[in-house]
Design an enzyme around this catalytic site. Structure first.
Site, PDB file in Angstrom:
ATOM      1  N   LYS A   1      12.405   5.008  -4.201  1.00  0.00           N
ATOM      2  CA  LYS A   1      12.088   4.201  -5.389  1.00  0.00           C
ATOM      3  C   LYS A   1      11.424   4.995  -6.511  1.00  0.00           C
ATOM      4  CE  LYS A   1      12.138  -0.378  -3.463  1.00  0.00           C
ATOM      5  NZ  LYS A   1      11.948  -0.269  -1.997  1.00  0.00           N
TER       6      LYS A   1
ATOM      7  N   SER B   1      16.335   5.906   3.531  1.00  0.00           N
ATOM      8  CA  SER B   1      15.773   5.546   2.217  1.00  0.00           C
ATOM      9  C   SER B   1      14.273   5.748   2.136  1.00  0.00           C
ATOM     10  CB  SER B   1      16.127   4.097   1.888  1.00  0.00           C
ATOM     11  OG  SER B   1      15.740   3.236   2.943  1.00  0.00           O
TER      12      SER B   1
ATOM     13  N   GLU C   1       6.949  -6.056  -9.975  1.00  0.00           N
ATOM     14  CA  GLU C   1       6.761  -6.855  -8.762  1.00  0.00           C
ATOM     15  C   GLU C   1       7.053  -5.954  -7.575  1.00  0.00           C
ATOM     16  OE1 GLU C   1      10.016  -6.303  -7.872  1.00  0.00           O
ATOM     17  OE2 GLU C   1      10.403  -6.142 -10.018  1.00  0.00           O
TER      18      GLU C   1
END
Ligand SMILES: *Cc1c(COP(=O)(O)O)cnc(C)c1O
Length: 394
Positions: A84, A376, A106
């Site tokens: 991310k 990930s 969020e």
């Protein structure tokens, strides 16, 4: 493709009040693609700060065990421990270009909140992170990391007190603050330009993977497997391979307690309640009842626990360019343990869903075929949950 659409999916289903902010973002995003100083700074941050390229690791013992060649793309080794950060830094740089002073976001697993808080700290933004109370409870280490990076963590107590409620609160804030504030969305979701923009910032994963596998093996893989929450790590690794029609692209959703239980996040697999609809600004597959009310989802991994899937995945599935399947909580937990033992790599519970499907896929694969799994993120954040799920013993 029409602007902001992936076939019939995507679009901009937003209130009039957000239109100026979205238009401004669209323009800034278009500009950054050809802005040399932006591109150079993004590249430099990815290399010096995130630690890219992340390795593509040959999993020797796992390959032997499964009877095919398995490579792991190591987003778990990126700074913050997941993919991310790529998107968070890209958007934070864009926010700086737009002259914004504050970033809001969020978060579900807390991974996106952490990535955002850390990108905000790195680039000097004020930062507020909205997070459901349930998620705050199950992802404590990430809450602490966000606070350490100087962000405020705003608890959300409405609805199911998870990701979708945090998104609602965040959008409410942005409607009132968009002149000074950038809303940093964490996956390939939301209104245009977000799905396209997040995919753009994450596509570095697949670009590296393609170079790395060609250098290591001199050929492309038979398949690429990635877990799908909103779908950003999957699109990130798929993108560069979409034109390579021989490479199978496989997305793995959260099967939770199984399809029959209704407690899952398998938006594609559950044909009874997974249908196209609008959620948070985009038209895509959504878990909903016959009146269009959104179902609460369940997954052992907070990062896959969301009722809608990125619109580009809906298109790839419709075009049959990618396939989608699911793994249950139990299968993911078993895969978590198996990968830790076999390779000494502790995957995030999200990534463990992709590993779980690899175990099934490998049965019909053959020894000369290459399969790449996108890891990930790392699983340190999940150790508490795993120990609890396994009844206190590992
Ligand atoms: C958030 C997260 C996911 C799910 O998000 P996508 O947008 O589907 O990639 C997957 N893995 C990890 C480690 C995450 O933190």
């Amino acid at each position: 493709m029409k602007k902001g659409r992936f076939g019939e999916f995507g679009g901009q289903y937003i209130p009039e009040t957000l239109m100026p902010a979205i238009k401004e973002l669209e323009l800034a995003f278009e500009k950054c693609k050809t802005d040399k100083s932006f591109q150079a700074e993004f590249k430099r941050l990815l290399a010096e700060y995130v630690g890219r390229p992340t390795p593509l690791t040959f999993a020797a013992r796992l390959s032997k065990k499964l009877g095919c060649k398995v490579y792991l793309k190591r987003e778990d080794l990126a700074h913050t421990g997941a993919h991310k950060i790529n998107n968070a830094l890209g958007q934070a740089l864009l926010a700086r270009k737009m002259g914004k002073k504050r970033i809001i976001a969020e978060t579900g697993a807390g991974q996106h909140g952490t990535a955002t808080a850390i990108a905000a700290a790195k680039l000097g933004f004020e930062c507020d992170i909205y997070m459901g109370e349930v998620d705050i409870e199950r992802q404590k280490p990430n809450v602490l990391r966000m606070k350490l990076a100087g962000a405020r963590v705003v608890p959300v107590s409405s609805g199911s007190r998870t990701l979708k409620d945090a998104i609602n609160e965040c959008l409410r804030d942005w409607t009132a603050s968009c002149e000074t504030t950038h809303y940093l969305l964490g996956s390939v979701l939301g209104p245009h330009p977000y799905p396209e923009m997040v995919a753009y910032f994450q596509s570095v994963i697949g670009e590296e993977t393609k170079k790395q596998i060609l250098a290591a093996e001199g050929k492309l893989p038979k398949a690429i497997i990635a877990c799908v929450g909103g779908g950003s790590n999957a699109i990130g690794i798929f993108k560069k391979f979409v034109p390579e029609h021989k490479v199978e692209l496989i997305g793995v959703e959260a099967g939770g307690l199984g399809l029959d239980s209704g407690k899952h996040a398998a938006r594609f697999a559950d044909k009874k309640i997974g249908r196209p609809g609008v959620l948070h600004g985009t038209f895509t597959y959504v878990l909903q009842d016959k009146f269009g009310q959104i179902y609460n989802t369940h997954s052992v991994s907070a990062g896959l626990d969301y009722s809608a899937v990125g619109p580009e995945h809906s298109m790839l599935r419709q075009l049959k360019r990618a396939k989608y399947t699911f793994a249950t909580d139990k299968e993911a937990l078993d895969a978590f343990k198996m990968l830790s033992e076999t390779e000494g790599i502790i995957p995030a519970l999200e990534s463990s869903h992709a590993v779980a499907f690899l175990l099934k896929y490998a049965k019909n694969c053959g020894p000369n075929n290459i399969v790449i799994v996108n890891i990930s993120g790392r699983g340190d954040k999940d150790l508490g949950i795993v120990v609890k799920e396994m009844g206190g013993k590992l």
